[in-house]
Design an enzyme around this catalytic site. Structure first.
Site, PDB file in Angstrom:
ATOM      1  N   TRP A  61      53.006 -87.946  79.234  1.00 47.87           N
ATOM      2  CA  TRP A  61      54.371 -87.793  78.718  1.00 47.87           C
ATOM      3  C   TRP A  61      55.272 -87.024  79.692  1.00 47.87           C
ATOM      4  O   TRP A  61      56.145 -86.284  79.287  1.00 47.87           O
ATOM      5  CB  TRP A  61      54.356 -87.094  77.343  1.00 47.87           C
ATOM      6  N   HIS A  62      55.073 -87.265  81.005  1.00 44.90           N
ATOM      7  CA  HIS A  62      55.810 -86.526  82.035  1.00 44.90           C
ATOM      8  C   HIS A  62      56.582 -87.474  82.948  1.00 44.90           C
ATOM      9  O   HIS A  62      56.545 -87.337  84.171  1.00 44.90           O
ATOM     10  CB  HIS A  62      54.856 -85.668  82.867  1.00 44.90           C
ATOM     11  N   ALA A  63      57.276 -88.438  82.383  1.00 46.86           N
ATOM     12  CA  ALA A  63      57.986 -89.437  83.188  1.00 46.86           C
ATOM     13  C   ALA A  63      59.128 -88.799  83.977  1.00 46.86           C
ATOM     14  O   ALA A  63      59.881 -87.972  83.454  1.00 46.86           O
ATOM     15  CB  ALA A  63      58.537 -90.532  82.274  1.00 46.86           C
ATOM     16  N   HIS A  99      52.324 -88.123  85.003  1.00 45.84           N
ATOM     17  CA  HIS A  99      50.970 -87.586  85.096  1.00 45.84           C
ATOM     18  C   HIS A  99      50.119 -88.380  84.115  1.00 45.84           C
ATOM     19  O   HIS A  99      50.585 -88.699  83.027  1.00 45.84           O
ATOM     20  CB  HIS A  99      50.950 -86.095  84.743  1.00 45.84           C
TER      21      HIS A  99
END
Length: 607
Positions: A532-534, A312
């Site tokens: 920070w949503h890998a 995201h």
């Protein structure tokens, strides 16, 4: 075959959010089971910078200095983001992202998980299967009539009794201004995709501490001598006998040579969307061209490894605020010695500044028919292909934040508020591959692909305008911080003003020209960053469709090797990803217990 290294039953490579859940549940329910967790980062046990909620923002802003707790992944430059090299930090500490994230309680849409099951052919991964697991893992302390919330799990979710006035004012304004969307008591019901509301958080209501997986699934088993955690040890590759995984090669600290540990039953990769595909490729599992470039012999031809990187992408715009506005800036940007009284309050009561995350309200949002017309043909196609049939899928998520989220506020004596927003399902996807052979510390060949698709650009333009109108109507509003907004052409009616007064609820909206829209797009390309949503780089799909693992998390072409982290997500989720990591960890524990004939009950941290 005899092995010189120590042998365990199960080895988890990576002690992130999902890995801690799966390892902790299995270890607690099977005390005789020898479990090893190999974690690249340090311990987080009672470390203030991890357990005190408000510390997270300072940690993320200073990730470059806190390299023990983060791995920094530097992407290839891209014209789509003004040729910048975007840096994506990932948690490198026991608990992974759950020890460093925003702590916001956001659950995916039911259709996200149903798509995993039906479209990507993963039986047992639909919402009917995962919601019960999530319910059992949480204690939701807010008043609710929603039966999908849990009341007896180890992870506590709360909302402050003294919520920030910035959030309160935001909700009061949108209730009057936005006639198309409700303010609801619970927008985390797996079905709401277009509403505003309070934003609960993963903070223990009794202690004021972060609710992470390390403390609630691993550290609470100190008496379990068969659960071993090896920190500051980086997984290099999986050790195989033929195609059967039998162990792990890893490097501890500053050691000059790798060590090995062996697993009699199973190896589980839980090193995240960057770590798990890299370990697979160093183990000879991946696309032939990637392995050849790195001088690694092919064990399994699996071209999906490292592909379809999802994330995201967040944008944060800042506004000047009046002195009455609440702010967590003293804890983020102020001197440490000024926090003594706040820390003491937190230790005694679990309340106050140190228990906050600065974000007490939020939204999930879909465009109205009129808004959709302004977003152009590129997004219209994306809307029809992906969103239209699923009303539970938000297009954007966001929130007002009582903080200045840059490196330093323009004037530390003043107050600021922030509007943050991110696209729930970017059309653009990237890739992550090794580039330095067997070196586990070598930078990855990382392509993020942010804003490569015009459909994504149009959504950010819409959301900037919408949130700016809300901000202008908040009584706390005192103008825009110019460096944190587009540079509009001279004479534009949308020009930002560093000092300004709020407007009334029914005031006319700002009018934007084609040139103004171009300035907004340019701003987003210059400022967009990771949320920070890998996820998604070892997708749970059929092999012939780019999959890396099957629905039981088994890596194709191997035995005794599973993956249990967000890399297995076959498609993105419309939410912050901690809750999905909990679901993946809990489901992995179920599958592993079934495969190995293990128990999964009779423990406070087992389902």
């Amino acid at each position: 075959m005899d092995h010189p290294g120590e042998t365990y039953d199960i080895i988890f490579v990576g002690g992130g959010a999902a890995g801690c859940v799966a390892a902790g549940q299995l270890a607690a329910a099977n005390p005789g089971l020898k479990v090893l967790i190999i974690e690249a980062g340090p311990h987080s046990l009672n470390v203030d910078t991890h357990v005190q909620p408000v510390r997270y923002l300072g940690n993320l802003l200073n990730a470059n200095k806190l390299r023990k707790s983060f791995t920094l992944h530097v992407a290839q430059p891209s014209e789509a983001v003004a040729n910048r090299k975007i840096v994506v930090p990932s948690g490198r500490v026991l608990g992974g992202g759950s020890s460093v994230n925003f702590m916001v309680y956001t659950r995916a849409s039911a259709s996200d998980y149903d798509t995993w099951e039906k479209v990507h052919e993963n039986p047992g991964w639909g919402s009917k299967d995962l919601i019960p697991l999530l319910k059992q893992i949480e204690t939701y302390t807010l008043p609710t009539s929603n039966s999908t919330h849990g009341t007896e799990g180890p992870i506590r979710i709360s909302y402050p009794t003294d919520s920030l006035n910035v959030a309160q004012q935001f909700l009061e304004v949108v209730a009057k201004y936005d006639k198309d969307r409700p303010v609801t008591d619970d927008w985390n019901d797996f079905k709401t995709g277009d509403a505003y509301g309070k934003w609960p958080k993963y903070v223990d209501d009794k202690t004021g501490r972060r609710s992470d997986t390390a403390h609630h699934f691993i550290y609470n088993q100190a008496e379990n001598k068969n659960l071993t955690v090896l920190t500051e040890s980086r997984g290099v590759r999986v050790v195989f006998e033929g195609t059967r995984a039998v162990g792990v090669e890893f490097i501890t600290g500053d050691a000059n040579s790798p060590s090995q540990a062996f697993a009699s039953k199973l190896v589980v990769l839980s090193a995240g969307a960057f770590g798990s595909p890299a370990i697979l490729e160093r183990s000879g599992i991946g696309a032939p061209d990637v392995l050849h470039k790195n001088g690694i012999a092919q064990l399994v031809n699996l071209p999906g490894v490292g592909e379809r990187y999802n994330d995201h992408n967040i944008v944060l715009t800042h506004y000047a605020a009046s002195p009455e506005a609440d702010s967590v800036d003293p804890a983020v940007h102020g001197p440490e010695d000024a926090l003594a009284a706040h820390i003491e309050q937190w230790k005694e009561t679990g309340k106050g500044l140190m228990a906050r995350n600065g974000v007490d309200a939020a939204f999930k949002m879909r465009p109205t028919a009129e808004e959709l017309k302004t977003m152009g043909p590129a997004f219209e196609k994306r809307w029809k292909d992906f969103f239209e049939a699923y009303p539970d899928k938000p297009v954007m998520l966001g929130a007002p934040m009582a903080a200045f989220t840059g490196p330093a506020p323009p004037d530390p004596s003043k107050k600021y508020l922030c509007m943050l927003y991110y696209l729930a399902y970017p059309a653009s996807t990237g890739s992550v591959h090794i580039a330095h052979g067997l070196d586990p510390y070598g930078p990855l060949n990382f392509i993020h692909s942010y804003l490569d698709e015009e459909a994504d650009v149009a959504v950010y333009r819409w959301m900037y305008k919408h949130l700016r109108e809300i901000a202008r109507r908040m009584p706390f509003y005192r103008g825009e911080i110019l460096d944190c907004h587009p540079s509009f052409p001279a004479g534009s009616g949308a020009t930002c003003k560093p000092e300004n007064d709020p407007v009334g609820i029914d005031a006319p909206k700002l009018v934007y020209t084609v040139e103004d829209d171009a300035a907004i797009d340019d701003y987003h390309r210059r400022m967009i960053a990771t949320a920070w949503h890998a996820l998604g780089t070892c997708a749970m799909k059929p092999k012939d469709k780019g999959g890396v693992v099957n629905s039981r998390l088994n890596v194709y072409g191997t035995t005794q090797l599973k993956i249990a982290d967000l890399s297995i997500c076959p498609e993105n989720v419309g939410a912050n990803t901690y809750n999905t990591a909990l679901a993946v960890g809990a489901k992995a524990a179920v599958l592993i217990a079934e495969d190995l004939g293990l128990n999964l009950g009779n423990s406070k941290c087992a389902l």
